[in-house]
Design a protein around this motif. Structure first.
Motif, PDB file in Angstrom:
ATOM      1  N   SER A   6       0.791  -1.126   0.025  1.00  0.00           N
ATOM      2  CA  SER A   6       0.121  -0.074  -0.016  1.00  0.00           C
ATOM      3  C   SER A   6       0.883   1.285   0.032  1.00  0.00           C
ATOM      4  CB  SER A   6      -0.903  -0.129   1.174  1.00  0.00           C
ATOM      5  OG  SER A   6      -1.848  -1.105   1.276  1.00  0.00           O
ATOM      6  N   GLY A   7       2.072   1.477   0.594  1.00  0.00           N
ATOM      7  CA  GLY A   7       2.840   2.418   0.818  1.00  0.00           C
ATOM      8  C   GLY A   7       3.576   2.653  -0.428  1.00  0.00           C
ATOM      9  N   LEU A   8       3.824   1.600  -1.249  1.00  0.00           N
ATOM     10  CA  LEU A   8       4.503   1.768  -2.575  1.00  0.00           C
ATOM     11  C   LEU A   8       3.338   2.223  -3.475  1.00  0.00           C
ATOM     12  CD1 LEU A   8       6.604  -1.484  -2.682  1.00  0.00           C
ATOM     13  CD2 LEU A   8       7.538   0.620  -2.341  1.00  0.00           C
ATOM     14  N   VAL A   9       2.033   1.844  -3.344  1.00  0.00           N
ATOM     15  CA  VAL A   9       1.251   2.327  -4.480  1.00  0.00           C
ATOM     16  C   VAL A   9       1.000   3.913  -4.243  1.00  0.00           C
ATOM     17  CG1 VAL A   9      -1.553   2.078  -4.727  1.00  0.00           C
ATOM     18  CG2 VAL A   9      -0.008   0.031  -4.607  1.00  0.00           C
ATOM     19  N   LEU A  10       0.937   4.314  -2.937  1.00  0.00           N
ATOM     20  CA  LEU A  10       0.560   5.529  -2.587  1.00  0.00           C
ATOM     21  C   LEU A  10       1.860   6.479  -2.813  1.00  0.00           C
ATOM     22  CD1 LEU A  10      -1.326   5.327   0.790  1.00  0.00           C
ATOM     23  CD2 LEU A  10      -2.237   5.846  -1.596  1.00  0.00           C
ATOM     24  N   LEU A  11       3.060   5.883  -2.727  1.00  0.00           N
ATOM     25  CA  LEU A  11       4.084   6.849  -2.976  1.00  0.00           C
ATOM     26  C   LEU A  11       4.240   7.169  -4.430  1.00  0.00           C
ATOM     27  CD1 LEU A  11       7.067   7.152  -1.264  1.00  0.00           C
ATOM     28  CD2 LEU A  11       7.965   5.223  -2.805  1.00  0.00           C
ATOM     29  N   VAL A  12       4.008   6.699  -5.310  1.00  0.00           N
ATOM     30  CA  VAL A  12       4.089   7.423  -6.948  1.00  0.00           C
ATOM     31  C   VAL A  12       3.206   8.467  -6.915  1.00  0.00           C
ATOM     32  CG1 VAL A  12       4.854   4.938  -7.541  1.00  0.00           C
ATOM     33  CG2 VAL A  12       2.269   5.570  -7.797  1.00  0.00           C
ATOM     34  N   PHE A  13       2.310   8.660  -6.012  1.00  0.00           N
ATOM     35  CA  PHE A  13       1.581  10.001  -5.988  1.00  0.00           C
ATOM     36  C   PHE A  13       2.252  11.349  -5.678  1.00  0.00           C
ATOM     37  CE2 PHE A  13      -1.981   7.103  -6.454  1.00  0.00           C
ATOM     38  CZ  PHE A  13      -2.969   7.251  -7.357  1.00  0.00           C
ATOM     39  N   ILE A  14       3.452  10.916  -4.917  1.00  0.00           N
ATOM     40  CA  ILE A  14       4.194  12.185  -4.630  1.00  0.00           C
ATOM     41  C   ILE A  14       4.941  12.443  -5.856  1.00  0.00           C
ATOM     42  CG2 ILE A  14       6.272  12.668  -3.288  1.00  0.00           C
ATOM     43  CD1 ILE A  14       3.913  11.820  -1.645  1.00  0.00           C
ATOM     44  N   LYS A  15       4.777  13.927  -6.141  1.00  0.00           N
ATOM     45  CA  LYS A  15       5.204  14.316  -7.835  1.00  0.00           C
ATOM     46  C   LYS A  15       6.667  14.013  -7.996  1.00  0.00           C
ATOM     47  CE  LYS A  15       4.290  18.131 -10.644  1.00  0.00           C
ATOM     48  NZ  LYS A  15       4.044  19.469 -10.890  1.00  0.00           N
ATOM     49  N   SER A  16       7.559  14.295  -6.919  1.00  0.00           N
ATOM     50  CA  SER A  16       9.008  14.066  -7.021  1.00  0.00           C
ATOM     51  C   SER A  16       9.266  12.628  -7.445  1.00  0.00           C
ATOM     52  CB  SER A  16       9.726  14.542  -5.961  1.00  0.00           C
ATOM     53  OG  SER A  16       9.486  13.983  -4.790  1.00  0.00           O
ATOM     54  N   ILE A  17       8.635  11.694  -6.719  1.00  0.00           N
ATOM     55  CA  ILE A  17       8.661  10.272  -6.967  1.00  0.00           C
ATOM     56  C   ILE A  17       8.347   9.733  -8.457  1.00  0.00           C
ATOM     57  CG2 ILE A  17       8.438   7.910  -5.950  1.00  0.00           C
ATOM     58  CD1 ILE A  17       9.837   9.693  -4.275  1.00  0.00           C
ATOM     59  N   TYR A  18       7.088  10.380  -8.703  1.00  0.00           N
ATOM     60  CA  TYR A  18       6.500  10.018  -9.913  1.00  0.00           C
ATOM     61  C   TYR A  18       7.603  10.674 -11.240  1.00  0.00           C
ATOM     62  CZ  TYR A  18       3.949  10.413 -14.122  1.00  0.00           C
ATOM     63  OH  TYR A  18       3.279  10.104 -15.316  1.00  0.00           O
ATOM     64  N   ALA A  19       7.915  11.951 -10.865  1.00  0.00           N
ATOM     65  CA  ALA A  19       8.930  12.298 -11.906  1.00  0.00           C
ATOM     66  C   ALA A  19       9.990  11.577 -12.088  1.00  0.00           C
ATOM     67  CB  ALA A  19       9.133  13.764 -11.507  1.00  0.00           C
ATOM     68  N   THR A  20      10.507  11.088 -11.040  1.00  0.00           N
ATOM     69  CA  THR A  20      12.002  10.327 -11.275  1.00  0.00           C
ATOM     70  C   THR A  20      11.723   8.919 -12.092  1.00  0.00           C
ATOM     71  OG1 THR A  20      12.829  11.053  -9.223  1.00  0.00           O
ATOM     72  CG2 THR A  20      13.796   9.354 -10.028  1.00  0.00           C
ATOM     73  N   LEU A  21      10.397   8.482 -11.397  1.00  0.00           N
ATOM     74  CA  LEU A  21      10.142   6.903 -12.156  1.00  0.00           C
ATOM     75  C   LEU A  21       9.717   7.121 -13.668  1.00  0.00           C
ATOM     76  CD1 LEU A  21       7.866   5.584  -9.362  1.00  0.00           C
ATOM     77  CD2 LEU A  21      10.189   4.793 -10.055  1.00  0.00           C
ATOM     78  N   ALA A  22       8.891   8.083 -14.186  1.00  0.00           N
ATOM     79  CA  ALA A  22       8.514   8.555 -15.322  1.00  0.00           C
ATOM     80  C   ALA A  22       9.771   8.801 -16.197  1.00  0.00           C
ATOM     81  CB  ALA A  22       7.529   9.618 -15.344  1.00  0.00           C
ATOM     82  N   LEU A  23      10.775   9.588 -15.664  1.00  0.00           N
ATOM     83  CA  LEU A  23      11.872  10.181 -16.431  1.00  0.00           C
ATOM     84  C   LEU A  23      12.731   8.983 -16.819  1.00  0.00           C
ATOM     85  CD1 LEU A  23      13.625  12.404 -17.532  1.00  0.00           C
ATOM     86  CD2 LEU A  23      14.702  12.489 -15.347  1.00  0.00           C
ATOM     87  N   SER A  24      12.962   8.007 -16.088  1.00  0.00           N
ATOM     88  CA  SER A  24      13.891   6.807 -16.093  1.00  0.00           C
ATOM     89  C   SER A  24      13.358   5.971 -17.215  1.00  0.00           C
ATOM     90  CB  SER A  24      14.258   5.968 -14.991  1.00  0.00           C
ATOM     91  OG  SER A  24      13.073   5.457 -14.339  1.00  0.00           O
ATOM     92  N   GLY A  25      11.874   5.817 -17.329  1.00  0.00           N
ATOM     93  CA  GLY A  25      11.285   5.041 -18.235  1.00  0.00           C
ATOM     94  C   GLY A  25      11.232   3.717 -17.870  1.00  0.00           C
ATOM     95  N   LYS A  26      11.846   3.339 -16.646  1.00  0.00           N
ATOM     96  CA  LYS A  26      12.010   1.764 -16.162  1.00  0.00           C
ATOM     97  C   LYS A  26      10.588   1.478 -15.622  1.00  0.00           C
ATOM     98  CE  LYS A  26      16.853   1.990 -15.643  1.00  0.00           C
ATOM     99  NZ  LYS A  26      17.803   1.703 -14.740  1.00  0.00           N
ATOM    100  N   SER A  27       9.504   2.242 -15.276  1.00  0.00           N
ATOM    101  CA  SER A  27       8.564   1.876 -14.741  1.00  0.00           C
ATOM    102  C   SER A  27       7.263   1.861 -15.497  1.00  0.00           C
ATOM    103  CB  SER A  27       8.275   2.399 -13.323  1.00  0.00           C
ATOM    104  OG  SER A  27       9.306   2.162 -12.305  1.00  0.00           O
TER     105      SER A  27
END
Length: 377
Positions: free
Chosen positions: A78-99
């Motif tokens: 649940s924590g990981l599911v909610l974590l990606v709603f943090i903008k800085s986390i989402y931006a890093t994940l989206a930038l890398s393209g690995k998720s």
């Protein structure tokens, strides 16, 4: 015991490997993870235990996973599911393209699961133990990827980058002061929160005992893990007594998570990424449904607003069943020992299959590739 060095499926993972992740060998062990990632994760120096470390207390804390396996896994997921709603986390994940790739997400969190599970079950304080080697590997991977990402940062920007694999494994608290190092590390406290925040704030609703002893054991465990991962005491969210840790978790939730979950402008993009995390896990955790889980979490945290209901939408029959079953299970059933044993062992069996059966995972990957082609391309 050495594990067989066989490949998983062959050519179907070529694209997956090109994106920077490595396929495991079976059965999946820390040793196999180390060998498959050796080219990108140099061995880190030996880890030192903190002066306040109490082996008897830590061993007692380790048993928390055995007693509350389902509740702890639910909190971590649940924590990981909610974590990606943090903008800085989402931006890093989206930038890398690995998720963006379902297969990549599946393996990434499979490896995360193996590391964290081993920390609970192993002896991280013994240098020869697999759990200690796991922590060394995580520290090494984080440093390696952070250095690689930092090469592309502009001068004057925050120099701390996050490795994709270790985002879910890193924990730091912002409650240690306002110096430059604290500023760099503040946002990493969100990952710490992802592991224990919901249980600390809402233990009974997450299927965890409300007594201080059980919560104290969980907090002490993650305090030690945080130190071994290189977290200074003043930045460790688990440093302090239960009221202190709970107050800091509440600050993080109210100051960041609640705000971001209600940010309608961009949260649908984050919702797609968090849905992929749940979708990949649902292939070995039976009945798991994203929107059912999200509705449950919104109720637990008091986020059942009309705006959030619009994000979830109308649940179908399978999602409604999962939502109702989850409420009954963690709200009532797991607080009785016989039901806790049943659900703990059921979930353990699901994990056993996914980390030991090559053919089972082969079917999961084919299914995820089909879903990726159908819905996400």
């Amino acid at each position: 015991m050495a594990c067989p060095m066989s490949t998983v499926i062959g050519g179907s993972f070529e694209q997956f490997n090109r994106k920077g992740s490595k396929r495991p060998t079976y059965p999946v062990t820390v040793a196999s993870c180390q060998q498959t990632n050796a080219s990108t994760a140099p061995t880190a120096p030996a880890l030192s235990l903190p002066p306040w470390f109490d082996q008897a207390r830590f061993d007692q804390a380790r048993s928390i996973l055995s007693d509350h396996f389902m509740s702890i896994f639910l909190c971590h997921l649940s924590g990981l599911v909610l974590l990606v709603f943090i903008k800085s986390i989402y931006a890093t994940l989206a930038l890398s393209g690995k998720s963006r790739d379902l297969v990549s997400i599946f393996y990434r969190y499979l490896h995360t699961l193996m590391h964290v599970k081993l920390w609970y079950e192993g002896r991280v304080y013994e240098p020869a133990d697999d759990a200690h080697h796991s922590l060394l590997r995580v520290v090494g991977m984080h440093r390696s990827v952070a250095e690689l990402q930092n090469r592309h940062r502009k001068e004057g920007e925050d120099r701390l980058a996050l490795s994709q694999r270790d985002m879910a494994l890193t924990q730091v608290s912002p409650f240690g002061g306002g110096d430059s190092q604290g500023s760099k590390l503040t946002h990493l406290s969100y990952f710490q929160f992802a592991f224990i925040g919901l249980i600390v704030l809402h233990p009974e609703k997450m299927g965890f005992p409300v007594n201080e002893e059980a919560l104290g054991r969980l907090i002490y465990f993650w305090r030690v893990i945080g130190h071994l991962l290189g977290i200074e005491e003043r930045y460790n969210l688990c440093s302090g007594d239960l009221p202190t840790v709970r107050a800091n978790c509440a600050l993080i939730w109210e100051g960041k998570f609640r705000h971001r979950l209600q940010a309608e402008k961009w949260r649908k993009e984050a919702a797609e990424m968090s849905e992929q995390i749940v979708l990949s896990a649902s292939h070995y955790v039976w009945l798991l449904r994203y929107r059912g889980l999200l509705r449950f979490l919104f109720e637990v945290t008091g986020l059942t607003t009309s705006s959030n209901e619009a994000l979830i939408g109308r649940l179908n029959a399978a999602e409604t069943f999962f939502y109702q079953a989850l409420k009954l299970t963690v709200g009532t059933l797991v607080h009785y020992r016989i039901f806790a044993l049943f659900f703990n062992n059921l979930l353990r069996f699901a994990f056993y299959r996914v980390i030991t059966s090559k053919s089972f995972v082969s079917g999961i990957v084919r299914s995820l590739e089909g879903l990726q082609n159908r819905y996400y391309l």
